[in-house]
Design an enzyme around this catalytic site. Sequence first.
Site, short mmCIF file in Angstrom:
data_model
loop_
_atom_site.label_atom_id
_atom_site.label_comp_id
_atom_site.label_asym_id
_atom_site.label_seq_id
_atom_site.Cartn_x
_atom_site.Cartn_y
_atom_site.Cartn_z
N ASP A 179 2.54 4.57 9.61
CA ASP A 179 1.42 4.93 8.99
C ASP A 179 0.43 5.10 9.91
OD1 ASP A 179 2.07 4.75 6.24
OD2 ASP A 179 2.25 2.79 6.53
N ARG A 211 0.84 -1.04 0.14
CA ARG A 211 0.01 -0.20 -0.10
C ARG A 211 0.96 1.24 0.05
NH1 ARG A 211 -1.63 4.16 2.58
NH2 ARG A 211 -0.12 3.54 4.18
#
Length: 610
Positions: free
Chosen positions: A295, A182
Amino acid sequence: MWNLARSAASNARRLRRFSSAIPRPSIVHKRGADILHDPWFNKDTGFPLTERDRLGLRGLLPPRIISFEQQHDRFMESYRSLEKNTLGQPHTVVSLAKWRILNRLHDRNETLYYRVLIDNIKDFAPIVYTPTVGLVCQNYSGLFRRPRGMYFSAKDKGEMMSMIYNWPAHQVDMIVLTDGSRILGLGDLGVQGIGIPIGKLDMYVAAAGINPQRILPVMLDVGTNNQNLLDNPLYLGLRQPRLEGEEYLSIVDEFMESVFTRWPKAIVQFEDFQMKWAFQTLQRYRKKYRMFNDDIQGTAGVALAGLFGSVRAQGRPLTDFVKQKIVVVGAGSAGLGVLKMAKEAVARMEGNAEQAASHQFFLLDKNGLVTKDRKEIDPAAAPFAKNPGEYGLTEGSSLLEVVNQAWCIYLVKKVKPHVLLGLSGVGGVFDEEVLKAMRESDSPRPAIFAMSNPTMNAECTAADAFKHAGENIVFASGSPFENVDLGNGKVGHVNQANNMYLFPGIGLGTLLSGAHFISEGMLQAAAECLASYMTDEEIEKGIFYPSIDHIRDITAEVGAAVVQAAVADELAEGHDDIGPKELRLMSKEEVVEYVTRNMWYPIYSPLVHD
């Protein structure tokens, strides 16, 4: 107090940069052309005559000796010439051209590269880091010229413990790891995601002064589900679907065990893992190893600092954060990480975490508002799911409905969202209608955070936000935008809510404290330090993140806050000749000075052949 710390960090930085002290020599085990081909030791035309003689370089270089400063200026002239010659060309072409010229320097002369990066961080951070790094990852197989970092693949199962010793450095302090699943908001980029660890570690060197000989970017290649990559003849990764389940986790387990067997004091930052693995690996390793997920935890800390700033911009005390109504668009690892840290902040202020999750926060994903009617709701999102119909909103309510929908406190006072925060990866999702609805916010200064990267995935532009939501808003974005001219001498300030303000300090503070894992207290301290950095005058103007020009000063303070939190949590074991007792006795200013003193700075060291 923090202003004193800012002054201490700034003074230490100036003293280091302009110090005339003779640097310690470096021992080299090579001579002649081998040195010129080693980017760590190569000085190009900067080798003095004495070194040319003792290292066998006479005749291998032009006779003129160019100083470090002259080399710096020469490169910058080339860079400015590139800018001039690419005027009018497409943005992607220009960005990749800038990346290439910097990358060539990086390949040839690391010392000069990092000096150029540090001295021009505002110009070059967007090139080596977001947003250009996303473009580089998309094209990485075609851009590849020489390897950087290490690659562990599913084919290496059972071999990683021996492979880790192929890395030439005897000590590694900082590792950034990705599986490429991702990358920013670009999705599954497979092995091409290696550009993210490389860019992040460049920021560790530039912002935190981590020695570049002690960093390691790592790609964990477990395949890709991106058919375009699998069909691309230039693709450099495994041509197979991604591993799943226990087979996937066994690969990550083996890597982590191998790394910490060789370098038990290293820190591993997980980066750009898809949500299910981001949360699972964080829970799996966080108390066992020195690791964190940027993240989830880094983004959350930067966002929380901005949310605190938006409260201050309203002229309210930070304790009013518990009254802020916050809409988060994006239920991935970053969005849920923000909500989790915000919930913990409210719990500390109010002592009722469950009530905070039920009444303060709204969470939307691609299917709309998340409620308890949602089938197969993600466990990480469950605490933020609304009771259906509780506020006149139902499962799947649209963003516009949520922003427009007034809901009641004690069935009397109707309120609107104070904050609209996007981590959706969907460019333009904050459209004109949604932004205009924010004019009805109960806040005198509504906050809009368009935090998705790269730029094309930002939920809205700064210009659109000020145009449609009103000139009184405060605005932050993940990628850089220019300030907005509002006319009549007024400026709409753009804040870059980028993780670069926190992750370097988290890593450096953990390293220098010797903490054996990274606690919630250390992460909260980092966020609160960043939030307190700005003055009231700056906050009033709508500026609640500092200029990246001061990134080393910021990192010194954040790192010091992390060290002190590690001491308070009784996790600090010390670093090198500084033990836990010495850390406990240090004042805040002394900790800042300790952190600054341990930052590496690029200068040419005398080379001595062994």
